[in-house]
Design an enzyme around this catalytic site. Structure first.
Site, PDB file in Angstrom:
ATOM      1  N   CYS B  69       0.829  -1.199   0.000  1.00  0.00           N
ATOM      2  CA  CYS B  69       0.000   0.000   0.000  1.00  0.00           C
ATOM      3  C   CYS B  69       0.870   1.257   0.000  1.00  0.00           C
ATOM      4  O   CYS B  69       2.092   1.184   0.069  1.00  0.00           O
ATOM      5  CB  CYS B  69      -0.887  -0.004   1.245  1.00  0.00           C
ATOM      6  SG  CYS B  69       0.050   0.004   2.782  1.00  0.00           S
ATOM      7  N   ALA B  72       3.270   1.551   2.820  1.00  0.00           N
ATOM      8  CA  ALA B  72       4.456   0.702   2.630  1.00  0.00           C
ATOM      9  C   ALA B  72       5.463   1.402   1.727  1.00  0.00           C
ATOM     10  O   ALA B  72       6.679   1.350   1.968  1.00  0.00           O
ATOM     11  CB  ALA B  72       4.063  -0.650   2.044  1.00  0.00           C
ATOM     12  N   ARG B 103      12.859  -4.639   5.533  1.00  0.00           N
ATOM     13  CA  ARG B 103      13.262  -4.345   4.151  1.00  0.00           C
ATOM     14  C   ARG B 103      14.758  -4.522   3.921  1.00  0.00           C
ATOM     15  O   ARG B 103      15.203  -4.597   2.807  1.00  0.00           O
ATOM     16  CB  ARG B 103      12.854  -2.922   3.765  1.00  0.00           C
ATOM     17  CG  ARG B 103      13.159  -2.620   2.308  1.00  0.00           C
ATOM     18  CD  ARG B 103      12.395  -1.423   1.807  1.00  0.00           C
ATOM     19  NE  ARG B 103      12.750  -1.115   0.456  1.00  0.00           N
ATOM     20  CZ  ARG B 103      13.352   0.019   0.071  1.00  0.00           C
ATOM     21  NH1 ARG B 103      13.655   0.922   0.966  1.00  0.00           N
ATOM     22  NH2 ARG B 103      13.625   0.235  -1.184  1.00  0.00           N
ATOM     23  N   HIS B 201       5.324   6.280  -2.836  1.00  0.00           N
ATOM     24  CA  HIS B 201       6.595   6.869  -3.297  1.00  0.00           C
ATOM     25  C   HIS B 201       6.354   8.307  -3.746  1.00  0.00           C
ATOM     26  O   HIS B 201       7.089   9.215  -3.393  1.00  0.00           O
ATOM     27  CB  HIS B 201       7.176   6.094  -4.487  1.00  0.00           C
ATOM     28  CG  HIS B 201       7.294   4.625  -4.276  1.00  0.00           C
ATOM     29  ND1 HIS B 201       7.105   3.703  -5.290  1.00  0.00           N
ATOM     30  CD2 HIS B 201       7.568   3.895  -3.160  1.00  0.00           C
ATOM     31  CE1 HIS B 201       7.279   2.483  -4.814  1.00  0.00           C
ATOM     32  NE2 HIS B 201       7.554   2.572  -3.530  1.00  0.00           N
TER      33      HIS B 201
END
Lengths: 489, 483
Positions: B69, B72, B103, B201
């Site tokens: 999502c 994230a 990550r 992003h």
């Protein structure tokens, strides 16, 4: 347009090394601990997740069952990857990918389309549905949505769709486990209660537990008794499936027929007083046979209690094989006692396992020293305190409820212990405190195969003793001066 | 990089065979789902250099997508790797817990002192939903500043409930920023926004544009070789390979976005000569902003495998003077010899092997060359959250007619793997064990499967070793039981 905060433009700076050193020393102090414990709003490194994760775990635990997340897809990816990392196994689950328009119009269309696709693609025998934040906030009516889906013929009649509201802003993963499990049992047993019928089986509710070895151990114990057992939510084959060249999306789980018939069981044992509370309350009101609540069987006495309960509920004596096994664990513990006696432990985790671990440590003469539960309650604290009060080795123990791992770090640095018991998330504070971390909790994302190694029962006690004592001995071997490096330990 | 495309083919793979495979999986879908999924699956049209699939569309509900999502994309990808900021997951406990350390964006510094790779959350409870969380946010910002005095800033990353209940994190951030005299960045990256990580992003890039860039200045004057490395997240230590490599080529890497990143250097990046971008998907937005606003050009490079690194470094050198060109040639000559030894060791065992990729950001195209350096062929590739400009860039890298899949469902991947029978699959943790149960070697290509770095010349020997290890592990010989 930059600089929306309106702060002055400054040069790039570097923190001087002496300042870093000062703060590094300061965060280990008593003064910092006091400041740290004054926190009211900021939570740092809490060792618990949200409700839907637990719901997904138990939704996987039944035959042909496909967990279905009603909410944002990112949530589903997070739960799945957590289970993938812990078990190193697939965790097939779907979501209905609600987005902004769902926030405006509600999630019914997503749920309906999701059910239609999931059933066509993955041919489940059951689709347990649970929620992430978004539908909880906008107030989606799951009951009506699912009824409408059935009305539209989107779900075959023979595919049950139990559902649970599992808001992430309430409780933790263990409460989601409970909410989903009770819904699955309510759905599967609906209309199955028959007067006079008794399956002759004992139902076992293990509570939230992500150790497949524990499940195999329960089954072995019942097999030794010769008592047929239905585990309500059996993950052992689901998350420990063979690699033989074929991918099976549903490799195990409690058979749906057995779960349905569990309402006619001879007896039901609950081993999750804190993680299956609602489930067991409902079972007591609705299930035939006897009902018995027990603590999670960690250590000898709590395993004894389980065996005695099975014996009493079924009229069968404790088998010789388990009596011999008991003797062996006591032998193993006595042989190893000197390596644990008087050693101080810090431990944290979910209430059922945390309480059991305290009991186990006390049996070994070890000292449970800092005991922390990030989602505890007064009841949990009271139970742990009573346990501590019952033993000479519990006198120094202190219980911390609603605290996180950054609090625990302050405790480890100002009042040191010999080891930490928890899950992978404790590794950073264990490293800072230069003590070993025993990964008996969930999740374990940095070691292999620990989920296959049981910690419940007599065998589990042996495994814990072995892990702890040998690590302590390893530390001596790795750190002692040459002249104290010996053949024997 | 616009060199002439050399046509690649794979024996047995034609447009017809690939389309038949796609049709077979589409046949399993209900009509509506089939209609939605069909445009996302197609045989590659290599020479066109154009995307053959639709992308960046809503995920079809219920299909078992691998996507995450916006939160994230914001927390995990862009903000999380900045090491000297406190990143607050604002909302319920889960999101921050799931993305805590998962990550592999490694960081230097001391945890809780000058590095904050921890989980900070406002841990919303029912009452915060009912009464709003702004007050709690303000309190926790003050607590964070007090307990973590060396933090250079705080990011506030909204989870779903925050946007739904109408909290105003922007005004809390602005007010608290002034009172505490540190940057507090509000990022409205609620998970329900957009269709995937990708919007996270974009939102994060926008917040860097709005709140960070230009708020700091490097004390020294801008030098001719000052560059920034953008879209490098230091997975498994990648930045600790690429940054020294660029420095060896004569560049002065002033900031890394955002792997092992430092907030103040990121804030001063408007003072560089060139931006070198690796992950185009997650950071092209800020490259374009810096180009428009400060006239800083940018170049997209590929640091996987000696062939692509060589091409990339030469393309980079073209933008600079002869002294850089000479240094770059010397670097290539030095490392090519080392890399050849790596190829000589592994290629005999990997030559002719095939690989299917399904990853995020840049890897579905950028790692194809590194696999080819080892003699391997890509027989299928796709992205979780790409846009058409990513697929345009992918087309020439993939052999003609191999299958392209966008936001693939697990069933699609499974059925494709059954037909194609690749020797290796490179994808994520959710996919890994599905394929391993099928007896197919697998490497996690988001996290380097707990290995790395894979970038640069330091990375290639590790990449080659890992690929060889995955394919040639003797455990695969045990899968078939004798009874």
């Amino acid at each position: 347009m930059a600089n929306n905060l309106g702060l002055a433009v400054k040069p790039v700076t570097t923190t001087p090394p002496e300042e870093v050193e000062r703060v590094a020393a300061w965060i280990n102090t008593e003064e910092y601990k006091e400041l740290n414990f004054k926190r009211e709003a900021l939570v740092v490194m809490p060792p618990h997740a949200c409700q839907p994760l637990g719901a997904e775990l138990v939704a996987h635990a039944f035959e042909g069952s496909l967990p279905f997340v009603h909410g944002s897809q990112g949530c589903a990816s997070y739960y799945r990857s957590t289970l993938n990392r812990h078990f190193r196994e697939p965790a097939p689950a779907v979501s209905d990918s609600m987005t902004e328009d769902g926030a405006v119009f509600g999630g019914q269309n997503n749920l309906h389309e999701g059910l239609e696709n999931a059933i066509a693609l993955y041919k489940p025998k059951m689709v347990p549905i649970f929620t992430s934040c978004m539908p909880e906030i906008i107030g989606d009516d799951l009951s009506a949505f699912i009824k409408n889906a059935r009305g539209k013929g989107l779900v075959p009649d023979d595919v049950p769709t139990p559902y649970a509201n599992t808001p992430s802003f309430n409780g933790s993963h263990i409460h989601g486990y409970d909410a989903m499990l009770v819904s699955i049992l309510q759905t599967l047993t609906d209309g199955k209660k028959l007067d006079g019928r008794c399956t002759g089986k004992v139902n076992l509710i293990p509570g939230f537990d992500a150790n497949t070895g524990n499940f195999r151990e329960y089954k072995r114990i019942f097999a030794e008794f010769g008592v047929p057992c239905t585990i309500l939510g059996d993950i052992s084959d689901v998350f420990d499936s063979p690699l033989d060249g074929t991918y099976r999306i549903y490799p195990g789980g409690t058979p749906l027929a057995d779960a349905g018939d569990s309402i006619n069981g001879k007896a039901t044992i609950n081993l999750g007083p804190y993680s299956a509370t609602k489930t067991f309350a409902w079972v007591k009101d609705n299930y035939a046979g006897k009902h018995q609540a027990l603590p999670m069987p960690l250590g000898v006495a709590r395993t004894d209690a389980l065996l005695l309960a099975i014996s009493e509920l079924t009229g069968k004596p404790v088998p010789e094989s388990l009596k011999a096994e008991r003797g062996r664990v006591v032998d193993a513990m006595t042989d190893a006692h000197q390596y644990m006696h008087g050693r101080k432990f810090a431990l944290y985790g979910d209430p059922d396992q945390l309480i059991g671990t305290v009991a186990f440590l006390l049996e070994m003469g070890a000292v449970p020293y800092h005991i922390l539960c990030s989602k505890g309650s007064k009841k949990v604290a009271k139970e742990i305190q009573e346990l501590l009060d019952s033993s000479l080795f519990g006198k120094e123990g202190k219980v911390y409820m609603g605290k996180d791992l950054w609090h625990l770090r302050s405790l480890l640095m100002t009042d040191p212990v010999d080891a930490l018991i928890g899950d992978t998330h404790g590794k950073f504070i264990a490293r800072d405190a230069r003590i070993p971390l025993f990964r008996f909790g969930f999740p374990v994302m940095d070691r292999v195969n620990l989920h296959r190694s049981p910690i419940i029962g007599y065998q589990g006690a042996i495994n814990m003793v072995t892990a702890i004592c040998n690590t302590f001995i390893d530390i001596v071997d790795q750190t002692c001066e040459d002249r104290f490096f010996e053949m024997m330990r | 990089m616009s060199e002439k495309i050399e046509k690649k083919t794979v024996a047995g793979i034609t447009r017809e065979s690939t389309q038949a495979m796609i049709d077979e999986v589409l046949a399993v879908y209900p009509e509506k789902g089939r209609k939605k999924r069909a445009p996302h699956l197609a045989p590659n049209d290599q020479l066109s250099g154009k995307s053959c699939v639709k992308s960046n569309k809503k995920t079809v509900p219920g299909v078992m997508s691998a996507r995450g999502c916006a939160y994230a994309g914001a927390k995990g990808v862009v903000w999380g790797p900045i090491r000297d900021m406190v990143h607050v997951s604002h909302g319920p406990v889960g999101c921050g817990w799931y993305s805590w350390g998962t990550r592999r964006n490694l960081m230097s510094g001391q945890l809780g002192v000058d590095q904050f790779g921890m989980q900070f959350t406002s841990d919303f409870q029912e009452k915060d939903i009912v009464y709003g969380g702004d007050k709690k946010l303000k309190t926790l910002l003050f607590e964070a500043k007090e307990l973590f005095p060396l933090a250079k800033g705080i990011s506030v990353l909204s989870e779903c409930p925050v946007g739904l209940i109408g909290d105003d994190i922007n005004s809390v951030a602005k007010q608290s920023s002034k009172e505490l005299d540190i940057p507090i960045i509000p990022c409205n990256c609620e998970g329900f926004r957009g269709v995937s990580q990708s919007l996270g992003h974009h939102i994060s890039n926008d917040t860097i544009r709005d709140y960070i860039i230009e708020t700091r200045e490097f004390p020294e004057p801008i030098g001719p070789y000052d560059i920034a490395l953008i879209g490098e997240y230091n997975i498994g230590g990648d930045a600790w390979s690429t940054k020294p490599l660029l420095e060896e080529c004569g560049f002065n890497v002033k900031a890394v976005w955002t792997g092992d990143g430092e907030m103040e250097k990121i804030a001063a990046t408007h003072q560089v000569r060139l931006n070198v971008i690796h992950c185009y998907r997650s950071m092209n937005y800020m490259c374009k902003v810096m180009e428009e606003k400060y006239g800083i050009p940018w170049i997209e490079l590929n640091f996987f495998g000696p062939s692509k690194i060589r091409q990339s470094l030469r393309a980079l050198a073209e933008l600079f003077d002869d002294s850089i060109k000479e240094k770059v040639e010397a670097v290539i000559a030095k490392y090519d010899a080392e890399m050849q030894k790596v190829i000589d060791e592994y290629k005999p065992r990997l030559d002719g092997k095939t690989v299917m990729l399904y990853v995020g950001g840049l890897r579905p195209r950028h790692t194809i060359g590194a696999n080819e350096d080892l003699g391997m062929t890509c027989v299928g590739s796709g992205y979780e959250f790409a846009h058409s400009d990513d697929y345009d860039r992918t087309a020439p890298e993939m052999p003609e007619a191999t299958v392209v899949y966008d936001d693939a469902s697990e069933l699609e991947m499974e059925m494709f793997a059954h037909v194609i029978k690749p020797d290796l699959i490179g994808s994520g943790i959710k996919e890994k064990y599905v394929f391993q149960k099928m007896g197919l070697p697998f490497r996690q290509m988001h996290s380097w499967d707990y290995s790395g770095p894979y970038h640069g010349y330091k990375g290639f020997p590790i990449f080659a070793r890992d690929i060889d290890m995955a394919i040639n592990s003797p455990t695969w010989k045990l899968v078939k039981s004798p009874f």
